[in-house]
Scaffold this motif. Structure first.
Motif, PDB file in Angstrom:
ATOM      1  N   GLU A  76     -58.403  17.154  -0.492  1.00  0.00           N
ATOM      2  CA  GLU A  76     -59.323  16.634  -1.462  1.00  0.00           C
ATOM      3  C   GLU A  76     -59.572  15.321  -1.602  1.00  0.00           C
ATOM      4  O   GLU A  76     -60.252  14.308  -1.891  1.00  0.00           O
ATOM      5  CB  GLU A  76     -59.073  17.137  -2.654  1.00  0.00           C
ATOM      6  CG  GLU A  76     -60.018  16.851  -3.983  1.00  0.00           C
ATOM      7  CD  GLU A  76     -59.635  17.615  -5.234  1.00  0.00           C
ATOM      8  OE1 GLU A  76     -59.656  17.008  -6.374  1.00  0.00           O
ATOM      9  OE2 GLU A  76     -59.326  18.744  -5.138  1.00  0.00           O
ATOM     10  N   ARG A  77     -58.025  14.435  -1.581  1.00  0.00           N
ATOM     11  CA  ARG A  77     -57.914  13.400  -1.798  1.00  0.00           C
ATOM     12  C   ARG A  77     -56.793  12.890  -0.735  1.00  0.00           C
ATOM     13  O   ARG A  77     -55.808  13.464  -0.754  1.00  0.00           O
ATOM     14  CB  ARG A  77     -57.535  12.787  -3.337  1.00  0.00           C
ATOM     15  CG  ARG A  77     -57.348  11.226  -3.367  1.00  0.00           C
ATOM     16  CD  ARG A  77     -57.025  11.127  -4.824  1.00  0.00           C
ATOM     17  NE  ARG A  77     -58.166  11.419  -5.756  1.00  0.00           N
ATOM     18  CZ  ARG A  77     -58.377  11.659  -6.869  1.00  0.00           C
ATOM     19  NH1 ARG A  77     -56.850  12.190  -7.500  1.00  0.00           N
ATOM     20  NH2 ARG A  77     -59.155  12.014  -7.480  1.00  0.00           N
ATOM     21  N   ALA A  78     -56.670  11.700   0.011  1.00  0.00           N
ATOM     22  CA  ALA A  78     -55.813  11.432   0.877  1.00  0.00           C
ATOM     23  C   ALA A  78     -55.496   9.735   0.771  1.00  0.00           C
ATOM     24  O   ALA A  78     -56.670   9.130   0.758  1.00  0.00           O
ATOM     25  CB  ALA A  78     -56.060  11.957   2.328  1.00  0.00           C
ATOM     26  N   ALA A  79     -54.359   9.501   1.043  1.00  0.00           N
ATOM     27  CA  ALA A  79     -54.009   8.031   1.435  1.00  0.00           C
ATOM     28  C   ALA A  79     -54.129   8.043   3.015  1.00  0.00           C
ATOM     29  O   ALA A  79     -53.420   8.679   3.720  1.00  0.00           O
ATOM     30  CB  ALA A  79     -52.695   7.747   1.134  1.00  0.00           C
ATOM     31  N   THR A  80     -54.982   7.168   3.391  1.00  0.00           N
ATOM     32  CA  THR A  80     -55.168   7.050   4.966  1.00  0.00           C
ATOM     33  C   THR A  80     -54.994   5.674   5.469  1.00  0.00           C
ATOM     34  O   THR A  80     -55.071   4.708   4.616  1.00  0.00           O
ATOM     35  CB  THR A  80     -56.693   7.459   5.474  1.00  0.00           C
ATOM     36  OG1 THR A  80     -57.470   6.561   4.810  1.00  0.00           O
ATOM     37  CG2 THR A  80     -57.012   8.822   4.821  1.00  0.00           C
ATOM     38  N   TYR A 106     -49.283   7.570  -7.139  1.00  0.00           N
ATOM     39  CA  TYR A 106     -49.719   8.702  -6.577  1.00  0.00           C
ATOM     40  C   TYR A 106     -48.551   9.517  -6.368  1.00  0.00           C
ATOM     41  O   TYR A 106     -47.553   8.798  -6.202  1.00  0.00           O
ATOM     42  CB  TYR A 106     -50.543   8.531  -5.300  1.00  0.00           C
ATOM     43  CG  TYR A 106     -52.174   8.433  -5.699  1.00  0.00           C
ATOM     44  CD1 TYR A 106     -53.085   9.391  -5.902  1.00  0.00           C
ATOM     45  CD2 TYR A 106     -52.442   6.931  -6.199  1.00  0.00           C
ATOM     46  CE1 TYR A 106     -54.430   9.010  -6.203  1.00  0.00           C
ATOM     47  CE2 TYR A 106     -53.742   6.684  -6.634  1.00  0.00           C
ATOM     48  CZ  TYR A 106     -54.623   7.643  -6.463  1.00  0.00           C
ATOM     49  OH  TYR A 106     -56.241   7.126  -6.841  1.00  0.00           O
ATOM     50  N   GLN A 134     -53.597  10.795   7.759  1.00  0.00           N
ATOM     51  CA  GLN A 134     -53.825  11.044   6.528  1.00  0.00           C
ATOM     52  C   GLN A 134     -52.623  11.889   5.799  1.00  0.00           C
ATOM     53  O   GLN A 134     -52.191  12.809   6.131  1.00  0.00           O
ATOM     54  CB  GLN A 134     -55.200  12.104   6.432  1.00  0.00           C
ATOM     55  CG  GLN A 134     -56.374  11.444   7.252  1.00  0.00           C
ATOM     56  CD  GLN A 134     -57.319  12.459   7.351  1.00  0.00           C
ATOM     57  OE1 GLN A 134     -57.152  13.823   7.090  1.00  0.00           O
ATOM     58  NE2 GLN A 134     -58.472  12.206   7.616  1.00  0.00           N
ATOM     59  N   ALA A 136     -52.349  13.883   1.970  1.00  0.00           N
ATOM     60  CA  ALA A 136     -52.878  14.278   0.909  1.00  0.00           C
ATOM     61  C   ALA A 136     -52.231  13.967  -0.117  1.00  0.00           C
ATOM     62  O   ALA A 136     -50.907  14.038  -0.260  1.00  0.00           O
ATOM     63  CB  ALA A 136     -52.780  16.143   0.876  1.00  0.00           C
ATOM     64  N   ALA A 138     -52.262  13.196  -4.901  1.00  0.00           N
ATOM     65  CA  ALA A 138     -53.023  13.548  -6.276  1.00  0.00           C
ATOM     66  C   ALA A 138     -52.301  12.231  -7.262  1.00  0.00           C
ATOM     67  O   ALA A 138     -51.323  11.889  -6.880  1.00  0.00           O
ATOM     68  CB  ALA A 138     -52.697  14.617  -6.706  1.00  0.00           C
TER      69      ALA A 138
END
Length: 141
Positions: A76-80, A106, A134, A136, A138
């Motif tokens: 759903e949301r990632a630091a990349t 995060y 990537q 994941a 939140a």
């Protein structure tokens, strides 16, 4: 026995100090018909958990393809971050991602290990690899 690697590629693997798990994954991909540099190849997981290598498949899958076919769950949301260079140096990119996660309030979701998406992987020059990492995440609050 032909493993599908040229002598130059074998030398690059030796120079890169590729661990046995990654080498097995590369061999499985090669046996499945994946060619070096084909776009994109994905590796999900971490060596402490076990390594998985994957690439997109189109069309029908044979009854016994010699590998497991799975769908990776969406993130759903990632630091990349893009990593440029050999994977032996990818820990530096991982450290940058971890610092950003901490600094940006995060937290990791799930295992906290990075998915690696191999965008360009010329076997003749590992320094030119481009890999998207990537993780994941939140919001921490």
């Amino acid at each position: 026995m032909d493993l599908g690697f040229t002598l130059q590629q074998v030398q690059a693997l030796i120079d890169e100090k590729v661990d046995p798990g990654e080498l097995r994954a590369r061999l499985e991909l090669r046996r499945a018909g994946h060619q070096p540099g084909a776009q994109p190849a994905v590796s999900a997981a971490h060596r402490a958990v076990g390594e998985h290598a994957a690439f997109p498949i189109t069309g029908d899958v044979p009854a016994d393809p010699g590998f497991q076919v799975v769908d990776l769950p969406a993130i759903e949301r990632a630091a990349t971050l893009l990593h440029h260079g050999p994977m032996s140096e990818a820990f530096r990119t991982g450290q940058l991602i971890a610092k950003w996660i901490d600094d940006s309030d995060y937290r990791t979701v799930g295992t906290g290990y990075a998915r690696e998406i191999y965008l360009d992987c010329p076997m003749h020059d590992l320094s030119k690899w481009i890999t998207e990492m990537q993780v994941a995440v939140a919001p921490a609050t």
